[in-house]
Scaffold this motif. Structure first.
Motif, short mmCIF file in Angstrom:
data_model
loop_
_atom_site.label_atom_id
_atom_site.label_comp_id
_atom_site.label_asym_id
_atom_site.label_seq_id
_atom_site.Cartn_x
_atom_site.Cartn_y
_atom_site.Cartn_z
N TYR A 31 -0.42 27.74 64.30
CA TYR A 31 0.19 28.68 65.24
C TYR A 31 -0.63 28.82 66.50
CZ TYR A 31 2.69 30.28 61.04
OH TYR A 31 3.44 30.35 59.89
N TYR A 33 -0.45 30.81 70.59
CA TYR A 33 0.17 31.92 71.31
C TYR A 33 -0.37 32.00 72.73
CZ TYR A 33 0.43 33.37 66.37
OH TYR A 33 0.62 33.41 65.01
N TYR A 35 -0.71 35.10 75.56
CA TYR A 35 -0.59 36.52 75.89
C TYR A 35 -1.02 36.73 77.34
CZ TYR A 35 -0.21 38.04 71.00
OH TYR A 35 0.21 38.26 69.71
N GLN A 37 -2.68 39.98 79.67
CA GLN A 37 -3.31 41.29 79.57
C GLN A 37 -3.33 41.95 80.92
OE1 GLN A 37 -7.49 41.40 78.48
NE2 GLN A 37 -7.31 43.49 77.73
N GLY A 40 -4.00 48.90 81.12
CA GLY A 40 -3.20 49.96 80.52
C GLY A 40 -2.05 49.49 79.66
N MET A 41 -1.89 48.17 79.51
CA MET A 41 -0.74 47.66 78.76
C MET A 41 -1.15 46.80 77.58
SD MET A 41 1.98 46.93 81.78
CE MET A 41 3.36 47.20 80.68
N GLY A 42 -2.40 46.66 77.33
CA GLY A 42 -2.81 45.84 76.20
C GLY A 42 -2.44 44.39 76.40
N LEU A 43 -2.25 43.69 75.31
CA LEU A 43 -1.86 42.29 75.34
C LEU A 43 -0.39 42.18 74.98
CD1 LEU A 43 -5.06 42.23 74.65
CD2 LEU A 43 -4.58 39.88 73.99
N LEU A 45 2.83 39.46 74.33
CA LEU A 45 3.10 38.07 73.97
C LEU A 45 4.10 37.45 74.93
CD1 LEU A 45 2.58 35.85 71.84
CD2 LEU A 45 4.57 36.76 70.60
N TYR A 48 5.15 31.71 71.96
CA TYR A 48 4.30 31.26 70.87
C TYR A 48 4.91 30.01 70.23
CZ TYR A 48 7.56 33.69 67.69
OH TYR A 48 8.68 34.11 67.00
N PHE A 90 -4.48 35.00 77.95
CA PHE A 90 -5.24 34.60 76.77
C PHE A 90 -4.40 33.69 75.89
CE2 PHE A 90 -9.19 36.84 76.73
CZ PHE A 90 -8.98 37.98 77.50
N GLY A 104 -6.56 36.07 61.04
CA GLY A 104 -6.56 36.65 62.37
C GLY A 104 -6.48 35.58 63.43
N TYR A 105 -6.49 36.02 64.64
CA TYR A 105 -6.46 35.12 65.78
C TYR A 105 -7.87 34.65 66.12
CZ TYR A 105 -1.74 36.41 67.45
OH TYR A 105 -0.39 36.60 67.61
N PHE A 107 -9.33 33.62 69.70
CA PHE A 107 -8.94 33.69 71.10
C PHE A 107 -9.72 32.72 71.96
CE2 PHE A 107 -6.07 37.23 71.75
CZ PHE A 107 -6.23 38.00 70.60
N SER A 109 -11.22 32.17 75.94
CA SER A 109 -12.02 33.07 76.77
C SER A 109 -11.22 33.67 77.93
CB SER A 109 -13.25 32.35 77.32
OG SER A 109 -12.84 31.20 78.05
#
Lengths: 116, 115
Positions: A31, A33, A35, A37, A40-43, A45, A48, A90, A104-105, A107, A109
């Motif tokens: 898998y 993906y 993303y 970033q 204030g909005m996080g990550l 998607l 993918y 990312f 988990g992922y 990532f 850099s």
């Protein structure tokens, strides 16, 4: 062991230009993906892929295209860049999900993209 | 509805003290995983800790522990004996095992450790 490598790390585009971000992983992960970033909005998607030759849309796919011609590479394309696409991008990869194992992922850099 | 909610945009903690970062989640999938990631100012995402939905005990990794309260759908991160190097953004994330292959991330909490 490089893990997940993103290129380039920084880029400035003019509105309307196109570019491709490359993500490469050497862990034989199924898998991959992309993303973005934003403060204030996080990550969120974008797209993918669950395997070579397959892609799917995520939460914010508009304005982006992707391709996964080889298992180890996942490309993110911007056909006509807009200032709203200024963000940090990312790439991540993971093993095939199975039960509740800790898959988990890993990532990359990140790529800092500015569209002016 | 938000899958992951982090209600603390910013937190401060004195060096050597413990701090709790809040995370609540929303899912109807009985099988899921919860994760915490750290993002220092350099920008990389660093995996900290994982909790599976069927795990009976709270996860621990060194100074990190996850306070998992399944009925309340909360997965708070506890950092003990804070260090200056703990200053960073912290993201809570969830993976639903049966409804997709993606992670859902919260908006993050910025932690500042004060000397």
């Amino acid at each position: 062991n490089a893990g997940v490598t993103q290129t380039p790390k920084f880029r400035v585009l003019k509105t309307g230009q196109s570019m491709t971000l490359l993500c490469a992983q050497d862990m034989n992960h199924e898998y991959m993906y992309w993303y973005r970033q934003d403060p204030g909005m996080g990550l969120r998607l974008i797209h993918y892929s669950v395997g070579e030759g397959t892609t799917a849309k995520g939460e914010v796919p508009d304005g982006y295209n992707v391709s996964r011609l080889k298992k180890q590479n996942f490309l993110l394309g911007l056909e006509s860049a807009a200032p709203s696409q200024t963000s940090v991008y990312f790439c991540a990869s993971s093993q095939r999900l199975s039960g509740t194992a800790n898959y988990g992922y890993t990532f990359g850099s990140g790529t800092r993209l500015t569209v002016v | 509805a938000q899958k992951i909610t982090q209600t603390q945009p910013g937190m401060f903690v004195q060096e050597k003290e413990a701090v709790t970062l809040d995370c609540t989640y929303d899912t109807s999938d009985p099988s899921y995983g919860l994760f915490w990631y750290k993002q220092p100012s350099s920008g990389e995402m660093i995996f900290l800790i994982y909790q599976g939905s069927y795990d009976q005990q709270n996860a621990t990794e060194g100074r990190y522990s996850l306070n998992f309260q399944k009925a309340r759908k909360s997965a708070n991160l506890v950092i003990s004996a804070s260090q200056l190097g703990d200053s960073a953004m912290y993201f809570c994330a969830m993976r639903e095992d049966n409804t997709g292959n993606q992670f859902y991330f919260g908006t993050g909490t910025s932690l500042t450790v004060i000397p």
